[in-house]
Every structure is written in C-alpha cells, then in structure tokens.
Design an enzyme around this catalytic site. Structure first.
Site, mmCIF file in Angstrom:
data_model
loop_
_atom_site.group_PDB
_atom_site.id
_atom_site.type_symbol
_atom_site.label_atom_id
_atom_site.label_comp_id
_atom_site.label_asym_id
_atom_site.label_seq_id
_atom_site.Cartn_x
_atom_site.Cartn_y
_atom_site.Cartn_z
ATOM 1 N N ALA A 1 0.901 -1.174 -0.074
ATOM 2 C CA ALA A 1 0.007 0.018 -0.009
ATOM 3 C C ALA A 1 0.834 1.232 -0.070
ATOM 4 C CB ALA A 1 -0.981 -0.137 1.060
ATOM 5 N N CYS A 2 2.065 1.265 0.859
ATOM 6 C CA CYS A 2 2.930 2.344 0.858
ATOM 7 C C CYS A 2 3.478 2.893 -0.536
ATOM 8 C CB CYS A 2 3.999 2.146 1.768
ATOM 9 S SG CYS A 2 3.353 1.958 3.403
ATOM 10 N N SER A 3 4.127 1.489 -1.156
ATOM 11 C CA SER A 3 4.554 1.946 -2.388
ATOM 12 C C SER A 3 3.471 1.988 -3.790
ATOM 13 C CB SER A 3 5.383 0.376 -2.786
ATOM 14 O OG SER A 3 6.473 0.262 -2.067
#
Length: 177
Positions: free
Chosen positions: A54-56
């Site tokens: 999700a962060c990437s």
C-alpha cells in the site's frame, strides 16, 4: 495521539557530496527537528515500511503526484518518514521515481516513539514500525493530525483512509472530507 509540537530528534540522513567522488558520493548528515521543521510549513506523512504494497503503490505515489498542489497551497516541503534507514529510503524512492517528496529516515524510531506512534509489528517480521499518519507542521507546531484509526500492536494491516494526500489537500483547502 500526537503532541502539540514535533519532538526534538536527530535524523541520520545521507546527502550527495560530489567532492567525495567514486560510485557512492554520499556523506552522513545529521538533521535536527529544528532544521527540518523550524520556520517552515511541512506536510509530513508516515508509514509502516518502505517497499510495502500500500505504501509503494498508492500512499507515497499520491503525495509525489500532488506535490505541486501542496506547494501551491503554501507548503514548503512534503516529507515521507518511515522507520527505515537512509539507504532503504534512498533505494525505495529511486525504485518509485520519487523526485519531489523528501525521504526522511527514522532508522532508530526516535521521532516515531516520541510522537507516540510506534507499534510492534514483530508478528509480521517487521519489528517496531510507525503507525500510518499525516500531519501539517507549522514552525514545529502540529496544526493538523490525521492518524489511521485503531492504532495497536500486531495489526493484520493498516488502513489508508484518512492520512492520504487527498485528505490533506482537502484540509488545506478548507474542504471537509
């Protein structure tokens, strides 16, 4: 919950120094909270870890995509902070073509701990990490704070509902979201 001001911390970063020459012309640079936040309007967003899905795939790219919108609204710098070291933060930004967001390593988790946002992710093999949140900081004072709900140790995952770039932009524009 966050304090009223950002905590005093030293961040261990790496900066390019062409005078060093060679294939790795980077030197260590210590940045204090005062140097990062003093006299400036900063949007800082944090996340559980570099290279996580999700962060990437959405979180970091969203802030990069809206960087100029933040600047147009009077933000001096957009900063991504994670409990990762400077080497990981550099390679992660490079792998995602991040050129505008400043990558700030909190490798020892000092800032995150002092913010009260350090959680244990050991059950997922991630050790101690930051909870996902975003904040507006004006000359060291936290003037808006958006933490994902349910802060706790060992979550299966961390939602991405209130700390995204669009929510921060709506806040800066005076729009409810």
């Amino acid at each position: 919950m966050s304090p009223n001001r950002v905590p005093d911390t030293v961040f261990h970063t790496r900066v390019r120094d062409d005078a060093l020459g060679g294939p790795n012309p980077y030197a260590w640079k210590r940045l204090t909270s005062q140097e990062v936040f003093g006299g400036r309007r900063i949007v800082l967003f944090t996340l559980p870890g570099a290279f996580t899905p999700a962060c990437s795939d959405s979180y970091l790219p969203g802030y990069e995509r809206h960087h100029d919108d933040f600047r147009d609204l009077g933000i001096d710098q957009v900063i991504c902070l994670a409990v990762n070291d400077a080497f990981v933060m550099f390679q992660w930004a490079r792998s995602r073509n991040i050129e505008k967001v400043f990558m700030l390593p909190d490798g020892n988790a000092d800032f995150t701990r002092r913010m009260g946002m350090l959680v244990d992710r050991s059950q997922q093999g991630m050790a101690m990490r930051s909870w996902r949140y975003a904040m507006l900081v004006e000359d060291g004072a936290i003037t808006a704070f958006f933490a994902e709900p349910g802060i706790r140790d060992s979550p299966e995952g961390v939602s991405l509902t209130v700390s995204d770039a669009e929510t921060m932009l709506a806040h800066l524009r005076g729009e409810g979201r």
